[in-house]
Design a protein around this motif. Structure first.
Motif, PDB file in Angstrom:
ATOM      1  N   ARG A   1      44.315  27.929  44.510  1.00  0.00           N
ATOM      2  CA  ARG A   1      43.493  28.690  43.580  1.00  0.00           C
ATOM      3  C   ARG A   1      42.019  28.685  44.009  1.00  0.00           C
ATOM      4  NH1 ARG A   1      44.979  26.864  38.060  1.00  0.00           N
ATOM      5  NH2 ARG A   1      43.907  24.965  38.721  1.00  0.00           N
TER       6      ARG A   1
ATOM      7  N   THR B   1      40.068  34.485  46.748  1.00  0.00           N
ATOM      8  CA  THR B   1      38.780  35.197  46.671  1.00  0.00           C
ATOM      9  C   THR B   1      38.858  36.489  45.881  1.00  0.00           C
ATOM     10  OG1 THR B   1      39.276  36.289  48.777  1.00  0.00           O
ATOM     11  CG2 THR B   1      38.006  34.227  48.853  1.00  0.00           C
ATOM     12  N   THR B   2      40.056  36.915  45.504  1.00  0.00           N
ATOM     13  CA  THR B   2      40.215  38.146  44.728  1.00  0.00           C
ATOM     14  C   THR B   2      41.093  37.865  43.507  1.00  0.00           C
ATOM     15  OG1 THR B   2      42.230  38.861  45.871  1.00  0.00           O
ATOM     16  CG2 THR B   2      40.112  39.490  46.864  1.00  0.00           C
ATOM     17  N   PRO B   3      41.025  38.712  42.485  1.00  0.00           N
ATOM     18  CA  PRO B   3      41.887  38.525  41.312  1.00  0.00           C
ATOM     19  C   PRO B   3      43.372  38.507  41.673  1.00  0.00           C
ATOM     20  CG  PRO B   3      40.148  40.085  40.824  1.00  0.00           C
ATOM     21  CD  PRO B   3      40.062  39.812  42.295  1.00  0.00           C
ATOM     22  N   GLU B   4      43.759  39.359  42.600  1.00  0.00           N
ATOM     23  CA  GLU B   4      45.161  39.401  43.014  1.00  0.00           C
ATOM     24  C   GLU B   4      45.571  38.095  43.684  1.00  0.00           C
ATOM     25  OE1 GLU B   4      42.892  41.664  43.759  1.00  0.00           O
ATOM     26  OE2 GLU B   4      43.538  43.358  42.502  1.00  0.00           O
TER      27      GLU B   4
ATOM     28  N   LYS C   1      44.215  35.182  43.249  1.00  0.00           N
ATOM     29  CA  LYS C   1      44.232  34.120  42.238  1.00  0.00           C
ATOM     30  C   LYS C   1      45.523  34.164  41.426  1.00  0.00           C
ATOM     31  CE  LYS C   1      39.232  33.535  41.758  1.00  0.00           C
ATOM     32  NZ  LYS C   1      38.054  33.625  40.869  1.00  0.00           N
ATOM     33  N   LYS C   2      45.980  35.375  41.131  1.00  0.00           N
ATOM     34  CA  LYS C   2      47.227  35.515  40.382  1.00  0.00           C
ATOM     35  C   LYS C   2      48.409  34.970  41.189  1.00  0.00           C
ATOM     36  CE  LYS C   2      47.710  39.179  37.930  1.00  0.00           C
ATOM     37  NZ  LYS C   2      47.927  40.592  37.496  1.00  0.00           N
TER      38      LYS C   2
ATOM     39  N   GLU D   1      48.252  31.204  41.201  1.00  0.00           N
ATOM     40  CA  GLU D   1      48.732  30.628  39.947  1.00  0.00           C
ATOM     41  C   GLU D   1      50.257  30.560  39.927  1.00  0.00           C
ATOM     42  OE1 GLU D   1      47.222  29.209  37.596  1.00  0.00           O
ATOM     43  OE2 GLU D   1      45.117  29.739  37.895  1.00  0.00           O
TER      44      GLU D   1
END
Length: 303
Positions: A93, A97-100, A102-103, A106
């Motif tokens: 996590r 570096t990007t929302p994708e 990070k998803k 997770e």
């Protein structure tokens, strides 16, 4: 005639001949590749038309290794090379570096629990005693790589047991994890022969979340059982939510491309203890020498 001894062989061993062949002097004839002993001529063995021989060698060598280690059966573990152990999962996590990204991180963190499950399952299987002939059973076997594969080999090593790694040459680095027993760490060129060796001695298979490689290995196994090419063995799919998200098994039934009874070829499980109990129950006091059709989930009758 009681003192007569008949030798077991009269030809010199190949190893001895190979040593003698080194001392042949230096001439144009002896230095030419044509003069090399065929089994010492690597250029010759790597020719395209020698592929059938390489197939034979890759089929034979692992079998010899397992036989010499007194391994009669294995417990095979399939799974992703990308799921980290829990203690290292959070780092994914932090690197995102990007929302994708990070998803995805997770989701990998959520699945990191299966590292510990695979490790514990391997501990349980590795405590199975040798038989009266001294043969080892349920020897934990993985692809020899990182993540879930590492967890399986690590669990076996936790209890001092032998554990097998069947690695393969890939364009990127694919080194064996440090928990594979060195004398049982093998490397393959051919995917087909590697998959064959996974199943030749398998008496149980655990499938953890994974990608293309895990799909390839596990669905080939289901196909072999479905078509009667091999007798049924316990097949454990770890992570029901994951598998039902990435594969719509019920839809396959609804579309008519598999039978409802084919869903009985495997079990969804979550814990090491649950999976090991299924394996023990399957083999306890039962005759599985015949390939019987599994019972349907719907009717309860054999198909």
């Amino acid at each position: 005639m009681t003192d007569t001894k008949v030798p077991s062989r009269v030809f010199r061993p190949a190893k001895q001949e190979a040593e003698v062949a080194k001392d042949h002097g230096i001439t144009p004839q002896t230095e030419h590749p044509a003069y090399r002993l065929a089994f010492q001529d690597l250029d010759f063995l790597l020719r395209d038309d020698l592929r059938p021989i390489r197939f034979q060698l890759e089929l034979l060598k692992p079998q010899v290794v397992l036989d010499e280690a007194n391994i009669a059966s294995t417990f095979v573990v399939y799974g992703s090379a990308r799921i980290p152990e829990p203690s290292k999962a959070v780092a994914l996590r932090e690197l995102a570096t990007t929302p994708e990204a990070k998803k995805i991180a997770e989701r990998l963190i959520e699945k990191s629990k299966y590292y510990d499950v695979a490790r514990e399952l391997a501990r349980l299987a590795s405590n199975f005693p040798r038989d009266e002939a001294g043969k080892q059973h349920f020897v934990v076997t993985s692809g020899g790589g990182p993540s879930i594969m590492e967890a399986a080999n690590r669990g076996a090593r936790d209890v001092g047991a032998d554990t097998v790694g069947l690695n393969i040459v890939l364009p990127h680095e694919q080194a064996p994890n440090p928990y594979v027993t060195p004398g049982l760490s093998m490397q393959f060129h051919y995917f087909a022969l590697r998959k064959m060796h996974f199943l030749l001695h398998a008496r149980a298979v655990a499938v953890f979340p994974g990608g293309f490689g895990t799909f390839d290995e596990s669905f080939e196994l289901l196909t072999l059982i479905q078509t009667g090419k091999i007798a049924p063995i316990p097949v454990l799919f770890y992570g029901k939510d994951f598998w039902n998200r990435v594969v719509n098994f019920e839809a396959l039934c609804e579309e008519g491309v598999i039978s409802p009874r084919d869903l009985d070829l495997f079990h969804f499980v979550e814990t090491a203890e649950e999976g090991w109990e299924i394996v023990k129950d399957f083999w306890r006091d039962k005759d599985h020498t015949k390939i019987d059709r599994p019972r349907s989930r719907i009717t309860g009758h054999q198909q």
